[in-house]
Design an enzyme around this catalytic site. Structure first.
Site, PDB file in Angstrom:
ATOM      1  N   LEU A  14     -13.593 -41.770   4.272  1.00 38.97           N
ATOM      2  CA  LEU A  14     -14.197 -40.913   3.245  1.00 38.97           C
ATOM      3  C   LEU A  14     -15.601 -41.429   2.905  1.00 38.97           C
ATOM      4  O   LEU A  14     -15.856 -41.966   1.844  1.00 38.97           O
ATOM      5  CB  LEU A  14     -13.307 -40.872   1.999  1.00 38.97           C
ATOM      6  CG  LEU A  14     -13.566 -39.719   1.032  1.00 38.97           C
ATOM      7  CD1 LEU A  14     -13.405 -38.376   1.726  1.00 38.97           C
ATOM      8  CD2 LEU A  14     -12.625 -39.788  -0.149  1.00 38.97           C
ATOM      9  N   HIS A  15     -16.517 -41.300   3.868  1.00 39.76           N
ATOM     10  CA  HIS A  15     -17.902 -41.749   3.697  1.00 39.76           C
ATOM     11  C   HIS A  15     -18.849 -40.588   3.968  1.00 39.76           C
ATOM     12  O   HIS A  15     -18.514 -39.664   4.686  1.00 39.76           O
ATOM     13  CB  HIS A  15     -18.214 -42.899   4.665  1.00 39.76           C
ATOM     14  CG  HIS A  15     -17.458 -44.145   4.361  1.00 39.76           C
ATOM     15  ND1 HIS A  15     -17.846 -45.017   3.392  1.00 39.76           N
ATOM     16  CD2 HIS A  15     -16.303 -44.630   4.868  1.00 39.76           C
ATOM     17  CE1 HIS A  15     -16.982 -46.018   3.331  1.00 39.76           C
ATOM     18  NE2 HIS A  15     -16.029 -45.800   4.220  1.00 39.76           N
ATOM     19  N   ALA A  16     -20.043 -40.652   3.414  1.00 41.65           N
ATOM     20  CA  ALA A  16     -21.139 -39.703   3.635  1.00 41.65           C
ATOM     21  C   ALA A  16     -20.705 -38.234   3.631  1.00 41.65           C
ATOM     22  O   ALA A  16     -20.445 -37.683   2.583  1.00 41.65           O
ATOM     23  CB  ALA A  16     -21.913 -40.068   4.882  1.00 41.65           C
ATOM     24  N   PRO A  18     -17.897 -36.470   4.592  1.00 42.18           N
ATOM     25  CA  PRO A  18     -16.619 -36.090   3.962  1.00 42.18           C
ATOM     26  C   PRO A  18     -16.591 -36.388   2.461  1.00 42.18           C
ATOM     27  O   PRO A  18     -15.970 -35.649   1.696  1.00 42.18           O
ATOM     28  CB  PRO A  18     -15.566 -36.891   4.723  1.00 42.18           C
ATOM     29  CG  PRO A  18     -16.301 -37.901   5.512  1.00 42.18           C
ATOM     30  CD  PRO A  18     -17.701 -37.436   5.669  1.00 42.18           C
TER      31      PRO A  18
END
Length: 88
Positions: A14-16, A18
């Site tokens: 769950l980075h950038a 998403p």
């Protein structure tokens, strides 16, 4: 309060991108929306908060909503994240 436990399946966690999808979905809700991972809980309407959790792929997180539209908030967030193949 309404909550749901979901599994992150996006290959980068769950980075950038998403995380932005998750924050945008939560920001449309009137309720307070939080995401919890490894004992830490942050406001899901804050991109910096969500990214600070460092949620990897295959992690289980708890999304919770408290407020007047909590049922609809959880349903809408789940729908958007599933459509984007971020959660299972």
């Amino acid at each position: 309060m309404k909550q749901v436990t979901v599994k992150i399946i996006d290959p980068v966690g769950l980075h950038a991108r998403p995380a932005t999808v998750a924050v945008n979905a939560a920001s449309k809700c009137k309720s307070d929306v939080n995401v919890a991972f490894k004992g830490r809980e942050v406001n899901m309407k804050s991109i910096m908060g969500v990214m600070s959790l460092g949620i990897p792929t295959q992690a289980e997180v708890v999304i919770s909503a408290t407020g007047e539209d909590e049922e609809q908030a959880i349903a809408a967030i789940e729908e958007v994240l599933r459509a984007q193949k971020i959660i299972e």
